[in-house]
Motif scaffolding. Structure first.
Motif, PDB file in Angstrom:
ATOM      1  N   LEU A  73       3.342  -0.311  12.004  1.00 30.03           N
ATOM      2  CA  LEU A  73       3.836  -1.684  12.061  1.00 30.03           C
ATOM      3  C   LEU A  73       3.016  -2.573  12.992  1.00 30.03           C
ATOM      4  CD1 LEU A  73       7.710  -1.133  11.978  1.00 30.03           C
ATOM      5  CD2 LEU A  73       6.222  -1.979  10.150  1.00 30.03           C
ATOM      6  N   ARG A  74       2.015  -2.011  13.647  1.00 29.25           N
ATOM      7  CA  ARG A  74       1.075  -2.868  14.372  1.00 29.25           C
ATOM      8  C   ARG A  74       0.284  -3.734  13.399  1.00 29.25           C
ATOM      9  NH1 ARG A  74      -1.794   1.375  18.624  1.00 29.25           N
ATOM     10  NH2 ARG A  74       0.117   2.145  19.638  1.00 29.25           N
ATOM     11  N   TYR A  75       0.105  -3.231  12.179  1.00 29.05           N
ATOM     12  CA  TYR A  75      -0.689  -3.941  11.178  1.00 29.05           C
ATOM     13  C   TYR A  75       0.102  -4.240   9.903  1.00 29.05           C
ATOM     14  CZ  TYR A  75      -4.542  -2.529  14.183  1.00 29.05           C
ATOM     15  OH  TYR A  75      -5.364  -2.340  15.260  1.00 29.05           O
ATOM     16  N   PHE A  76       1.090  -3.399   9.586  1.00 31.75           N
ATOM     17  CA  PHE A  76       1.939  -3.633   8.418  1.00 31.75           C
ATOM     18  C   PHE A  76       3.168  -4.431   8.848  1.00 31.75           C
ATOM     19  CE2 PHE A  76      -0.581  -0.054   7.150  1.00 31.75           C
ATOM     20  CZ  PHE A  76      -0.698  -0.141   5.779  1.00 31.75           C
ATOM     21  N   ARG A  77       3.583  -5.357   8.022  1.00 24.82           N
ATOM     22  CA  ARG A  77       4.779  -6.132   8.354  1.00 24.82           C
ATOM     23  C   ARG A  77       6.049  -5.316   8.158  1.00 24.82           C
ATOM     24  NH1 ARG A  77       3.795 -12.431   6.543  1.00 24.82           N
ATOM     25  NH2 ARG A  77       1.659 -12.591   7.336  1.00 24.82           N
ATOM     26  N   THR A  78       6.044  -4.440   7.157  1.00 24.86           N
ATOM     27  CA  THR A  78       7.172  -3.548   6.923  1.00 24.86           C
ATOM     28  C   THR A  78       6.629  -2.194   6.491  1.00 24.86           C
ATOM     29  OG1 THR A  78       7.386  -4.196   4.594  1.00 24.86           O
ATOM     30  CG2 THR A  78       8.718  -5.420   6.195  1.00 24.86           C
ATOM     31  N   CYS A  79       7.456  -1.161   6.631  1.00 28.32           N
ATOM     32  CA  CYS A  79       7.083   0.178   6.180  1.00 28.32           C
ATOM     33  C   CYS A  79       8.355   0.913   5.785  1.00 28.32           C
ATOM     34  CB  CYS A  79       6.338   0.933   7.277  1.00 28.32           C
ATOM     35  SG  CYS A  79       5.810   2.587   6.772  1.00 28.32           S
ATOM     36  N   HIS A  80       8.490   1.237   4.497  1.00 25.62           N
ATOM     37  CA  HIS A  80       9.684   1.893   3.981  1.00 25.62           C
ATOM     38  C   HIS A  80       9.306   3.176   3.253  1.00 25.62           C
ATOM     39  CE1 HIS A  80      11.140  -2.245   4.533  1.00 25.62           C
ATOM     40  NE2 HIS A  80      12.326  -1.699   4.692  1.00 25.62           N
ATOM     41  N   HIS A 100       2.308  -4.407   3.431  1.00 27.21           N
ATOM     42  CA  HIS A 100       3.591  -3.709   3.460  1.00 27.21           C
ATOM     43  C   HIS A 100       3.353  -2.266   3.030  1.00 27.21           C
ATOM     44  CE1 HIS A 100       5.875  -7.491   3.893  1.00 27.21           C
ATOM     45  NE2 HIS A 100       4.927  -7.991   3.124  1.00 27.21           N
ATOM     46  N   GLY A 101       3.887  -1.322   3.797  1.00 28.86           N
ATOM     47  CA  GLY A 101       3.675   0.088   3.512  1.00 28.86           C
ATOM     48  C   GLY A 101       4.838   0.699   2.744  1.00 28.86           C
ATOM     49  N   LEU A 102       4.507   1.500   1.734  1.00 24.67           N
ATOM     50  CA  LEU A 102       5.485   2.288   0.979  1.00 24.67           C
ATOM     51  C   LEU A 102       5.042   3.741   1.061  1.00 24.67           C
ATOM     52  CD1 LEU A 102       5.748   0.024  -2.201  1.00 24.67           C
ATOM     53  CD2 LEU A 102       7.376   0.137  -0.313  1.00 24.67           C
ATOM     54  N   GLU A 147      14.665   3.760   1.447  1.00 26.34           N
ATOM     55  CA  GLU A 147      15.000   3.162   2.736  1.00 26.34           C
ATOM     56  C   GLU A 147      15.162   1.655   2.556  1.00 26.34           C
ATOM     57  OE1 GLU A 147      13.270   5.456   6.596  1.00 26.34           O
ATOM     58  OE2 GLU A 147      11.853   4.232   5.483  1.00 26.34           O
ATOM     59  N   THR A 148      16.350   1.170   2.772  1.00 26.62           N
ATOM     60  CA  THR A 148      16.580  -0.267   2.823  1.00 26.62           C
ATOM     61  C   THR A 148      16.337  -0.738   4.258  1.00 26.62           C
ATOM     62  OG1 THR A 148      18.916   0.077   3.320  1.00 26.62           O
ATOM     63  CG2 THR A 148      18.298  -0.127   0.986  1.00 26.62           C
ATOM     64  N   PRO A 149      16.237  -2.041   4.492  1.00 23.27           N
ATOM     65  CA  PRO A 149      16.107  -2.507   5.884  1.00 23.27           C
ATOM     66  C   PRO A 149      17.241  -2.008   6.771  1.00 23.27           C
ATOM     67  CG  PRO A 149      15.562  -4.282   4.370  1.00 23.27           C
ATOM     68  CD  PRO A 149      16.079  -3.151   3.524  1.00 23.27           C
ATOM     69  N   ILE A 156       0.868  -1.174   0.000  1.00 25.35           N
ATOM     70  CA  ILE A 156       0.000   0.000   0.000  1.00 25.35           C
ATOM     71  C   ILE A 156       0.905   1.223   0.000  1.00 25.35           C
ATOM     72  CG2 ILE A 156      -1.841   1.264   1.154  1.00 25.35           C
ATOM     73  CD1 ILE A 156      -2.808  -1.299   2.375  1.00 25.35           C
ATOM     74  N   ALA A 157       0.828   2.005  -1.081  1.00 21.78           N
ATOM     75  CA  ALA A 157       1.709   3.159  -1.255  1.00 21.78           C
ATOM     76  C   ALA A 157       0.917   4.446  -1.091  1.00 21.78           C
ATOM     77  CB  ALA A 157       2.359   3.113  -2.642  1.00 21.78           C
ATOM     78  N   GLY A 158       1.439   5.371  -0.277  1.00 22.31           N
ATOM     79  CA  GLY A 158       0.751   6.641  -0.076  1.00 22.31           C
ATOM     80  C   GLY A 158       1.520   7.528   0.877  1.00 22.31           C
ATOM     81  N   TYR A 159       0.952   8.698   1.154  1.00 28.69           N
ATOM     82  CA  TYR A 159       1.562   9.603   2.127  1.00 28.69           C
ATOM     83  C   TYR A 159       1.435   9.004   3.527  1.00 28.69           C
ATOM     84  CZ  TYR A 159       1.532  13.050  -1.625  1.00 28.69           C
ATOM     85  OH  TYR A 159       1.740  13.703  -2.811  1.00 28.69           O
TER      86      TYR A 159
END
Length: 202
Positions: A110-117, A93-95, A132-134, A66-69
């Motif tokens: 991250l309570r609901y998304f596994r990752t967020c970059h 996963h958030g972008l 942003e890399t890990p 899911i990509a957004g502001y």
């Protein structure tokens, strides 16, 4: 960016929900084109109901980007919580981009998304200048949480900058000192594309 996306979802088919605006700004279109290389894309724009309907319609068999502001992704999380959405069944996963994201907001997501970059770029230039890399996320979290480490590395101050990684074969980043007034100088960061014929001023 490709390495980051590849690490997010393993064996599931991928579906990207592009929640950036698709109107006058080019970000939504550019993001859709970038995500097409790695997943099926549905561009909803920043429409909360369309995002939730997409999740409900396609179900948990997909791994979702899911990509957004950043504030919009928070509104997605808030709506998921209020509606008792079965989010535990989903892989999200958030972008994010367009503005900085605080580590406190990232932890909330991250309570609901596994990752967020996050990513760094400009709609009218290129959205993929840096990402942003890990590893970059871990460094920024350390800067945010360890005041002593942050002050040793960055000096006094409370502000935590974003930390990105870029490919020097694609972009040449340099810092130039520009005279703003006869006795006062300011620093200006610029992006230079090596495939262009013009060279930066010396």
């Amino acid at each position: 960016m490709a390495r980051t996306l590849e690490q997010m979802v393993d064996s599931k088919p991928r579906l990207a929900i592009n929640a950036f605006s698709m109107g006058a700004w080019a970000t939504g279109q550019n993001m859709a084109q970038a995500l097409e290389k790695h997943s099926t894309v549905k561009s909803t724009g920043p429409d909360l109901e369309k995002v939730l309907h997409t999740l409900e319609f396609f179900g948990p068999r997909f791994g979702y980007f899911i990509a957004g502001y950043p504030p919009f992704l928070k509104s997605v999380v808030d709506a998921i919580w209020k509606r008792n959405f079965p989010i535990a069944e989903y892989e999200l996963h958030g972008l994010v981009g367009g503005e900085a994201i605080s580590e406190e907001l990232r932890r909330y997501l991250l309570r609901y998304f596994r990752t967020c970059h996050s990513g760094y770029g400009a709609s009218d230039l290129e959205i993929g200048v840096a990402v942003e890399t890990p590893e970059a996320v871990q460094i920024r979290q350390l800067l945010n949480d360890d005041v002593r480490f942050r002050q040793q590395l960055l000096g006094p101050g409370e502000r935590v900058p974003m930390v990105f990684q870029y490919n020097p074969m694609s972009h040449y980043l340099f810092e130039d000192i520009v005279a703003a007034y006869p006795v006062q100088h300011r620093r200006r960061g610029e992006t230079f594309y090596p495939n262009r014929t013009s060279e930066p001023d010396s």
